[in-house]
Every structure is written in structure tokens, then in C-alpha cells.
Design a protein around this motif. Sequence first.
Motif, PDB file in Angstrom:
ATOM      1  N   ILE A 179       0.876  -1.355   0.075  1.00  0.00           N
ATOM      2  CA  ILE A 179      -0.028   0.156  -0.011  1.00  0.00           C
ATOM      3  C   ILE A 179       0.827   1.487  -0.070  1.00  0.00           C
ATOM      4  O   ILE A 179       0.484   2.426  -0.714  1.00  0.00           O
ATOM      5  N   GLY A 180       1.950   1.291   0.662  1.00  0.00           N
ATOM      6  CA  GLY A 180       2.899   2.405   0.773  1.00  0.00           C
ATOM      7  C   GLY A 180       3.583   2.698  -0.364  1.00  0.00           C
ATOM      8  O   GLY A 180       3.703   3.778  -1.013  1.00  0.00           O
ATOM      9  N   GLU A 181       3.909   1.421  -1.143  1.00  0.00           N
ATOM     10  CA  GLU A 181       4.388   1.390  -2.557  1.00  0.00           C
ATOM     11  C   GLU A 181       3.382   2.157  -3.480  1.00  0.00           C
ATOM     12  O   GLU A 181       3.701   2.938  -4.282  1.00  0.00           O
ATOM     13  N   HIS A 182       1.990   1.786  -3.438  1.00  0.00           N
ATOM     14  CA  HIS A 182       1.001   2.161  -4.432  1.00  0.00           C
ATOM     15  C   HIS A 182       0.841   3.903  -4.025  1.00  0.00           C
ATOM     16  O   HIS A 182       0.976   4.678  -4.999  1.00  0.00           O
ATOM     17  N   SER A 184       3.419   5.730  -3.144  1.00  0.00           N
ATOM     18  CA  SER A 184       4.541   6.543  -3.464  1.00  0.00           C
ATOM     19  C   SER A 184       4.318   6.884  -5.129  1.00  0.00           C
ATOM     20  O   SER A 184       4.594   7.896  -5.282  1.00  0.00           O
ATOM     21  N   VAL A 185       3.751   5.886  -5.844  1.00  0.00           N
ATOM     22  CA  VAL A 185       3.360   6.108  -7.077  1.00  0.00           C
ATOM     23  C   VAL A 185       2.539   7.353  -7.481  1.00  0.00           C
ATOM     24  O   VAL A 185       2.696   8.336  -8.240  1.00  0.00           O
ATOM     25  N   LEU A 186       1.368   7.457  -6.564  1.00  0.00           N
ATOM     26  CA  LEU A 186       0.402   8.563  -6.596  1.00  0.00           C
ATOM     27  C   LEU A 186       0.921   9.801  -6.272  1.00  0.00           C
ATOM     28  O   LEU A 186       0.616  10.767  -6.936  1.00  0.00           O
ATOM     29  N   GLU A 187       1.721   9.957  -5.180  1.00  0.00           N
ATOM     30  CA  GLU A 187       2.250  11.021  -4.629  1.00  0.00           C
ATOM     31  C   GLU A 187       3.117  11.783  -5.913  1.00  0.00           C
ATOM     32  O   GLU A 187       3.328  12.889  -6.008  1.00  0.00           O
ATOM     33  N   ALA A 188       4.085  10.872  -6.598  1.00  0.00           N
ATOM     34  CA  ALA A 188       4.956  11.587  -7.644  1.00  0.00           C
ATOM     35  C   ALA A 188       4.135  11.845  -8.829  1.00  0.00           C
ATOM     36  O   ALA A 188       4.481  13.043  -9.303  1.00  0.00           O
ATOM     37  N   LEU A 189       2.961  11.063  -8.979  1.00  0.00           N
ATOM     38  CA  LEU A 189       2.167  11.629 -10.093  1.00  0.00           C
ATOM     39  C   LEU A 189       1.429  12.979  -9.875  1.00  0.00           C
ATOM     40  O   LEU A 189       1.288  13.894 -10.723  1.00  0.00           O
ATOM     41  N   ALA A 196       9.984  10.128 -11.442  1.00  0.00           N
ATOM     42  CA  ALA A 196       9.713   9.662 -10.095  1.00  0.00           C
ATOM     43  C   ALA A 196       8.477   8.630 -10.098  1.00  0.00           C
ATOM     44  O   ALA A 196       8.882   7.614  -9.351  1.00  0.00           O
ATOM     45  N   ALA A 197       7.470   8.833 -10.925  1.00  0.00           N
ATOM     46  CA  ALA A 197       6.581   8.033 -10.648  1.00  0.00           C
ATOM     47  C   ALA A 197       6.829   6.802 -11.367  1.00  0.00           C
ATOM     48  O   ALA A 197       6.636   5.414 -10.995  1.00  0.00           O
ATOM     49  N   GLU A 202       8.748   1.009 -10.772  1.00  0.00           N
ATOM     50  CA  GLU A 202       9.627   0.014 -11.155  1.00  0.00           C
ATOM     51  C   GLU A 202      10.327  -0.658  -9.878  1.00  0.00           C
ATOM     52  O   GLU A 202      10.394  -1.891  -9.608  1.00  0.00           O
ATOM     53  N   ASP A 203      10.410   0.272  -8.711  1.00  0.00           N
ATOM     54  CA  ASP A 203      10.620  -0.120  -7.381  1.00  0.00           C
ATOM     55  C   ASP A 203       9.675  -1.233  -6.914  1.00  0.00           C
ATOM     56  O   ASP A 203      10.049  -2.242  -6.360  1.00  0.00           O
ATOM     57  N   HIS A 204       8.440  -0.781  -6.879  1.00  0.00           N
ATOM     58  CA  HIS A 204       7.295  -1.592  -6.423  1.00  0.00           C
ATOM     59  C   HIS A 204       7.277  -2.847  -7.078  1.00  0.00           C
ATOM     60  O   HIS A 204       7.158  -3.813  -6.483  1.00  0.00           O
TER      61      HIS A 204
END
Length: 238
Positions: A179-182, A184-189, A196-197, A202-204
Amino acid sequence: MNRSDASQTGGRGGRIYAVLRQAVVDQALPPGTKLPEDALGAEFGVSRTIVRAALQRLAADGLVEMKTKRTATVARPSLEEARAVFEVRRCLEREVVRLVAARWSEALRDTLAAHIAAEDDAARRQDGPATIRLAAEFHVRLAAMAGNPLLERYVGEVVSRCSLILAVFGRPHRSECAIGEHRSVLEALARGDADAAVAAMEDHVSLVEQRGVGGESEGEADLGVILSRYLGRRGGDA
């Protein structure tokens, strides 16, 4: 196939396909579970012909293996196949994030934020099946935002196959990690930082792959018990 059976494969057959596919993605039907046509026909109240058509669709998705004329099994991917699937998934999801970043809007942000909130809620309730389903749906929902139906279809298929991989090889982990990884994607977008997104996605996916190569699961599922839960929950809308 007679005309009557042919006319029903889209309706009843589609329902069987949807229920079995969801049960596989939820990891309720483990890899290796036998899916005999006679037993499924009795569960759904349809002919073997209709069941076979649904199983063939699942086989085309890579979720089922057709081993004999009347018995299929939930697919059990090898470690080599698992690595190949994740390699494809990384390529697809990088492009998804780039396309979504180019189409970004407040409405998309709100939709993803609501989905992550639902993931948080499922984790708090310790609802394992919902947590698994929502984790997969995050990626399918994101792919739908990319505006490319073919890409959305491929992401849906590869995410479903990853659910099988996690069921076979998955290591225990806290759902809060994904959930935290998801998030992080949202925050970068939301910041408008496409690079960064992409990096966050890719990290996730790499972390999901790492969590998906532990020891093999064991045990055989009770097909009737599992399907009764899905049929009861979905009623006639599956």
C-alpha cells in the motif's frame, strides 16, 4: 456444441469465467487445484460444454492448464516463467505510468486516492482476500487511465498471472508495504514528476517480484466450498 449451448457460453459461460478468474486472482483457488468439468457443471447448473468454453478462456489467459479432456487445473507457473512474467510486467507498467502522467488530472488523483483508502481499510480489517484483490486492482485501474485498451488488457492479464506466481512462491509480508508503494506512485504523479512516478512503479514491481519468489505453497483446495463463497457473494451479477 449445439445451438443452445453456443448461445449460453457468453452468458453462463461468461459468469463461470468471471467467478473462476476472480477466485484465482484472489488466490482462493491455489495453483494445481483440479477443475473437473462435471463438478463445475454441477456447481453452476450448466453443461460440460459451457464449462469447457469458460476453462478454455482461462487457459488462454494463462490461468488454467487443460490437461485432459474433462479436467483442467489452476496453472502452476515455474520459477523461470515467473521471472519472464515479471520482466514483461515491468515494461508494461513503466509505459502505463508515463501515459497516465501525460493525462493526469485531479479526477484521476481522486480515483486512485479512493482506491488506496480502500486498501488501507481492508488491511485494518485484516481482510486478506480483499487486500489481495485490491492490490491487483490498483494496477488494472491505473492501466485503464492510460487510455490504451490493448495495454489495459495486457496489464490485466499479466497482473492476474502474477497473482498465481505469488500463490506458488510468495513470501509472507505486511500488506502495508504494498500500500505504501502504491501511495508513492500516486504522490509522484500528483507532483507532476513522471520520472519519479516511473521509478516508484519500477521499485514496487521489483519488490513484488522479490516477495514472489519464496517457498512453494502446499495443500489442496476444496472446490465446492470455495465456489460457494463466490457464488453467494456475487449472486447473478458475476
